[in-house]
Design a protein around this motif. Structure first.
Motif, PDB file in Angstrom:
ATOM      1  N   GLY A 246      19.849   3.015 -16.340  1.00 44.14           N
ATOM      2  CA  GLY A 246      20.106   1.899 -15.441  1.00 44.14           C
ATOM      3  C   GLY A 246      18.858   1.108 -15.121  1.00 44.14           C
ATOM      4  N   VAL A 247      18.830   0.529 -13.931  1.00 47.26           N
ATOM      5  CA  VAL A 247      17.772  -0.387 -13.514  1.00 47.26           C
ATOM      6  C   VAL A 247      16.792   0.353 -12.611  1.00 47.26           C
ATOM      7  CG1 VAL A 247      17.264  -2.566 -12.356  1.00 47.26           C
ATOM      8  CG2 VAL A 247      19.379  -2.321 -13.697  1.00 47.26           C
ATOM      9  N   VAL A 248      15.514   0.353 -13.020  1.00 48.89           N
ATOM     10  CA  VAL A 248      14.463   1.069 -12.292  1.00 48.89           C
ATOM     11  C   VAL A 248      13.331   0.076 -12.023  1.00 48.89           C
ATOM     12  CG1 VAL A 248      12.942   3.071 -12.281  1.00 48.89           C
ATOM     13  CG2 VAL A 248      15.096   3.171 -13.550  1.00 48.89           C
ATOM     14  N   PRO A 249      13.359  -0.630 -10.890  1.00 50.59           N
ATOM     15  CA  PRO A 249      12.323  -1.630 -10.637  1.00 50.59           C
ATOM     16  C   PRO A 249      10.944  -0.996 -10.431  1.00 50.59           C
ATOM     17  CG  PRO A 249      14.202  -1.924  -9.156  1.00 50.59           C
ATOM     18  CD  PRO A 249      14.369  -0.594  -9.819  1.00 50.59           C
ATOM     19  N   PRO A 250       9.896  -1.675 -10.928  1.00 47.95           N
ATOM     20  CA  PRO A 250       8.523  -1.259 -10.625  1.00 47.95           C
ATOM     21  C   PRO A 250       8.136  -1.839  -9.262  1.00 47.95           C
ATOM     22  CG  PRO A 250       8.472  -3.144 -12.097  1.00 47.95           C
ATOM     23  CD  PRO A 250       9.929  -2.862 -11.811  1.00 47.95           C
ATOM     24  N   THR A 251       8.491  -1.127  -8.217  1.00 50.14           N
ATOM     25  CA  THR A 251       8.463  -1.687  -6.865  1.00 50.14           C
ATOM     26  C   THR A 251       7.081  -2.174  -6.457  1.00 50.14           C
ATOM     27  OG1 THR A 251       8.318   0.596  -6.049  1.00 50.14           O
ATOM     28  CG2 THR A 251      10.480  -0.460  -6.015  1.00 50.14           C
ATOM     29  N   VAL A 252       7.068  -3.130  -5.532  1.00 54.04           N
ATOM     30  CA  VAL A 252       5.822  -3.791  -5.146  1.00 54.04           C
ATOM     31  C   VAL A 252       5.082  -2.971  -4.096  1.00 54.04           C
ATOM     32  CG1 VAL A 252       6.822  -6.058  -5.632  1.00 54.04           C
ATOM     33  CG2 VAL A 252       6.792  -5.197  -3.272  1.00 54.04           C
ATOM     34  N   THR A 253       3.793  -3.197  -4.032  1.00 57.30           N
ATOM     35  CA  THR A 253       2.975  -2.720  -2.913  1.00 57.30           C
ATOM     36  C   THR A 253       2.806  -3.891  -1.958  1.00 57.30           C
ATOM     37  OG1 THR A 253       1.794  -1.112  -4.283  1.00 57.30           O
ATOM     38  CG2 THR A 253       0.745  -1.791  -2.221  1.00 57.30           C
ATOM     39  N   ALA A 254       3.222  -3.709  -0.723  1.00 60.04           N
ATOM     40  CA  ALA A 254       3.112  -4.762   0.284  1.00 60.04           C
ATOM     41  C   ALA A 254       1.733  -4.716   0.936  1.00 60.04           C
ATOM     42  CB  ALA A 254       4.199  -4.594   1.339  1.00 60.04           C
ATOM     43  N   PHE A 255       1.257  -5.887   1.303  1.00 62.17           N
ATOM     44  CA  PHE A 255      -0.041  -5.988   1.972  1.00 62.17           C
ATOM     45  C   PHE A 255       0.081  -6.804   3.248  1.00 62.17           C
ATOM     46  CE2 PHE A 255      -1.205  -5.565  -2.558  1.00 62.17           C
ATOM     47  CZ  PHE A 255      -2.031  -4.455  -2.491  1.00 62.17           C
ATOM     48  N   HIS A 256      -0.754  -6.442   4.227  1.00 62.75           N
ATOM     49  CA  HIS A 256      -0.960  -7.307   5.383  1.00 62.75           C
ATOM     50  C   HIS A 256      -1.775  -8.523   4.940  1.00 62.75           C
ATOM     51  CE1 HIS A 256       0.584  -4.225   8.107  1.00 62.75           C
ATOM     52  NE2 HIS A 256      -0.221  -3.344   7.547  1.00 62.75           N
TER      53      HIS A 256
ATOM     54  N   ASP B 229      -4.655  -9.365   5.675  1.00 64.91           N
ATOM     55  CA  ASP B 229      -6.051  -9.038   5.368  1.00 64.91           C
ATOM     56  C   ASP B 229      -6.181  -8.161   4.117  1.00 64.91           C
ATOM     57  OD1 ASP B 229      -5.095  -6.606   6.235  1.00 64.91           O
ATOM     58  OD2 ASP B 229      -6.581  -6.333   7.837  1.00 64.91           O
ATOM     59  N   GLU B 230      -5.057  -7.990   3.394  1.00 67.02           N
ATOM     60  CA  GLU B 230      -4.982  -7.254   2.126  1.00 67.02           C
ATOM     61  C   GLU B 230      -5.046  -5.737   2.292  1.00 67.02           C
ATOM     62  OE1 GLU B 230      -7.243  -8.750  -1.190  1.00 67.02           O
ATOM     63  OE2 GLU B 230      -6.949 -10.838  -0.600  1.00 67.02           O
ATOM     64  N   THR B 231      -4.957  -5.238   3.512  1.00 69.96           N
ATOM     65  CA  THR B 231      -4.766  -3.799   3.680  1.00 69.96           C
ATOM     66  C   THR B 231      -3.309  -3.476   3.347  1.00 69.96           C
ATOM     67  OG1 THR B 231      -4.282  -4.114   6.035  1.00 69.96           O
ATOM     68  CG2 THR B 231      -6.558  -3.547   5.437  1.00 69.96           C
ATOM     69  N   VAL B 232      -3.082  -2.253   2.871  1.00 65.06           N
ATOM     70  CA  VAL B 232      -1.729  -1.883   2.443  1.00 65.06           C
ATOM     71  C   VAL B 232      -0.802  -1.752   3.648  1.00 65.06           C
ATOM     72  CG1 VAL B 232      -0.321  -0.137   1.268  1.00 65.06           C
ATOM     73  CG2 VAL B 232      -2.599  -0.705   0.386  1.00 65.06           C
ATOM     74  N   ASP B 233       0.371  -2.343   3.520  1.00 69.87           N
ATOM     75  CA  ASP B 233       1.422  -2.227   4.535  1.00 69.87           C
ATOM     76  C   ASP B 233       2.423  -1.182   4.023  1.00 69.87           C
ATOM     77  OD1 ASP B 233       3.603  -2.485   6.224  1.00 69.87           O
ATOM     78  OD2 ASP B 233       3.480  -4.674   6.357  1.00 69.87           O
ATOM     79  N   TYR B 234       2.195   0.059   4.416  1.00 66.52           N
ATOM     80  CA  TYR B 234       3.006   1.161   3.877  1.00 66.52           C
ATOM     81  C   TYR B 234       4.462   1.062   4.331  1.00 66.52           C
ATOM     82  CZ  TYR B 234      -1.505   3.128   2.622  1.00 66.52           C
ATOM     83  OH  TYR B 234      -2.756   3.307   2.081  1.00 66.52           O
ATOM     84  N   GLU B 235       4.684   0.639   5.561  1.00 60.66           N
ATOM     85  CA  GLU B 235       6.049   0.528   6.065  1.00 60.66           C
ATOM     86  C   GLU B 235       6.844  -0.511   5.267  1.00 60.66           C
ATOM     87  OE1 GLU B 235       8.480  -0.381  10.232  1.00 60.66           O
ATOM     88  OE2 GLU B 235       6.284  -0.328  10.227  1.00 60.66           O
ATOM     89  N   ARG B 236       6.208  -1.653   5.004  1.00 57.65           N
ATOM     90  CA  ARG B 236       6.900  -2.708   4.251  1.00 57.65           C
ATOM     91  C   ARG B 236       7.059  -2.317   2.784  1.00 57.65           C
ATOM     92  NH1 ARG B 236      10.737  -6.039   5.778  1.00 57.65           N
ATOM     93  NH2 ARG B 236      10.504  -8.204   5.087  1.00 57.65           N
ATOM     94  N   THR B 237       6.104  -1.554   2.251  1.00 56.35           N
ATOM     95  CA  THR B 237       6.233  -1.041   0.885  1.00 56.35           C
ATOM     96  C   THR B 237       7.474  -0.160   0.779  1.00 56.35           C
ATOM     97  OG1 THR B 237       3.840  -1.129   0.519  1.00 56.35           O
ATOM     98  CG2 THR B 237       5.110   0.364  -0.882  1.00 56.35           C
ATOM     99  N   ALA B 238       7.657   0.708   1.753  1.00 58.81           N
ATOM    100  CA  ALA B 238       8.860   1.545   1.787  1.00 58.81           C
ATOM    101  C   ALA B 238      10.115   0.695   1.972  1.00 58.81           C
ATOM    102  CB  ALA B 238       8.755   2.576   2.912  1.00 58.81           C
ATOM    103  N   ASP B 239      10.012  -0.335   2.805  1.00 63.03           N
ATOM    104  CA  ASP B 239      11.154  -1.230   3.021  1.00 63.03           C
ATOM    105  C   ASP B 239      11.592  -1.899   1.719  1.00 63.03           C
ATOM    106  OD1 ASP B 239      11.169  -0.686   5.733  1.00 63.03           O
ATOM    107  OD2 ASP B 239      10.136  -2.544   6.295  1.00 63.03           O
ATOM    108  N   HIS B 240      10.620  -2.220   0.858  1.00 64.66           N
ATOM    109  CA  HIS B 240      11.001  -2.857  -0.405  1.00 64.66           C
ATOM    110  C   HIS B 240      11.759  -1.887  -1.297  1.00 64.66           C
ATOM    111  CE1 HIS B 240      10.396  -4.216  -4.623  1.00 64.66           C
ATOM    112  NE2 HIS B 240      10.964  -5.276  -4.080  1.00 64.66           N
ATOM    113  N   ALA B 241      11.336  -0.630  -1.323  1.00 60.17           N
ATOM    114  CA  ALA B 241      12.099   0.370  -2.071  1.00 60.17           C
ATOM    115  C   ALA B 241      13.523   0.454  -1.532  1.00 60.17           C
ATOM    116  CB  ALA B 241      11.406   1.727  -2.004  1.00 60.17           C
TER     117      ALA B 241
END
Length: 303
Positions: free
Chosen positions: A16-26, A28-40
Motif C-alpha cells: 500500500g501507501v507508505v509516506p516518507p513523513t515530514v519532520t516539522a520545525f518551529h 527558528d528551525e528547531t524540531v517540533d516533535y509534537e507537530r511531527t507526530a501530528d503529521h504521521a
C-alpha cells in the motif's frame, strides 16, 4: 496471490501507501516533535498503510543524532501499533547506522530502512559488510533504500542478490527510477518486498510487482495516492492510470512551487496543516511560486 504481493520473507508484508513523513520545525528551525507526530496522524487518519519517518522528506541528513531519535520516538508514540512504522536509520558510517538502528528497535519501530551509505564510494564487499553488520545488530526487518542519484552509490543486481541472502533483509525501497533494474530485481527476488520510491512510477511500480508506494505526494494528499493504490488493488487499472495522471499534475505543481520538498510543505500549509519551514539551506517557496502552485492545485480540485 497477485503479482504485486509483498515478498514471502517479509514479516511485515509491507504494502500500500507508505509516506516518507515530514519532520516539522518551529520558525527558528528547531524540531517540533509534537507537530511531527501530528503529521504521521494526519496521513494515517487518511488511509495510508504505513509510515516512514526520516526518509528524504523527513530531512534526515539535516538532523542531529539526538533529533533523529526524538523524531522516531514521537512517531512511534503517535501511530505505533496502528500501522507499520519503518524508520530511516541510514548514515554514511556503519557505526552510526547501527546505533540508529538499535535505538529505533528499542523504541518499538516495526522495521528499519537503511539508505545506501553516501559521500564515499562503496564497492560490493563494503555494501555487503555494511548491511550485514546492521542486520546482525537488530531483529527487526531491514529494508534497503536505493537512491543512487543522492548517495552516489548504485547497487548492482549482483550485489543485491548477495544482500538478499542476509538474514533480516526483507525488502527494497527503490528510488533509482531505473525501471529495468527494478523489474529485474523483482523478478529475481520474490522473497523480497519492493516499494516504488517515486511518484512518477506509482502505477508502473505496481505493474512490475511492487507491493507498495513510498510517495511524497501522499504526505500532502494521502487520499489521492491511497485511491490510486486501491483502484489498482481492486483490478480497476483504468482508474489507477487516471489517478497516476493526477499525481503527475501534482508533481508538476509542487515543482512550480520551488523544489519538490518545498512543494510538500507548502501544500500542507494550503491544507491548513502547517508543519513549519524546511531546515536551511532548504527553503519554502516564495510567495509568487506558492501562488502559482495554489492555482494549479485548485484547478485539480485538491484544495
Amino acid at each position: 496471490m497477485t503479482f504485486h504481493d509483498p515478498g514471502v520473507d517479509d514479516p511485515l508484508s509491507l504494502h500500500g501507501v507508505v509516506p516518507p513523513t515530514v519532520t516539522a520545525f518551529h520558525d527558528d528551525e528547531t524540531v517540533d516533535y509534537e507537530r511531527t507526530a501530528d503529521h504521521a496522524r494526519f496521513v494515517v487518519d487518511r488511509g495510508v498503510h504505513g509510515v516512514f519517518p526520516l526518509g528524504t522528506n523527513g530531512e534526515f541528513p539535516l538532523l542531529t543524532g539526538e533529533e533523529r531519535t526524538g523524531v522516531v520516538e514521537a512517531v512511534v508514540d503517535e501511530v505505533g501499533g496502528e500501522v507499520p512504522v519503518i524508520a530511516g536509520v541510514g548514515a554514511p558510517s556503519t557505526y552510526e547506522t547501527v546505533a540508529h538502528a538499535e535505538h529505533a528497535e528499542s523504541v518499538g519501530v516495526d522495521g528499519i530502512v537503511v539508505v545506501t551509505p553516501y559521500y564515499y564510494p562503496l564497492d560490493h564487499e563494503a555494501a555487503l559488510t555494511h548491511y550485514r553488520r546492521v542486520a546482525e545488530a537488530v531483529s527487526a526487518p531491514v529494508y534497503i533504500y536505493h537512491i543512487p542519484s543522492k548517495t552516489g552509490n548504485e547497487l548492482s543486481l549482483e550485489t543485491l542478490a548477495d544482500l538478499a541472502g542476509i538474514e533480516n533483509v526483507a525488502g527494497v525501497k527503490d528510488s533509482s527510477k531505473d525501471v529495468p533494474w527494478l523489474a529485474q530485481a523483482i523478478d529475481a527476488h520474490p522473497e523480497l518486498t519492493f516499494l516504488a520510491g517515486s511518484d512518477s512510477l506509482l502505477f508502473t511500480g505496481l505493474e512490475i510487482g511492487c507491493s507498495g508506494l513510498v510517495s511524497a505526494v501522499a504526505n500532502a494528499f494521502p487520499e489521492l495516492v491511497v485511491d490510486c493504490y486501491d483502484a489498482y488493488d481492486e483490478g480497476d487499472e483504468d482508474r489507477a492510470r487516471e489517478l497516476q495522471s493526477r499525481v503527475f499534475d501534482v508533481r508538476d505543481a509542487f515543482k512550480a512551487g520551488g523544489a519538490y520538498m518545498s512543494g510538500v510543505k507548502t501544500a500542507l500549509r494550503m491544507r491548513e496543516f502547517d508543519v513549519g519551514p524546511l531546515r536551511s539551506p532548504l527553503r519554502l517557496a516564495d510567495d509568487e511560486s506558492a501562488a502559482t502552485m495554489r492555482e494549479q492545485l485548485e484547478t485539480l480540485e485538491l484544495l
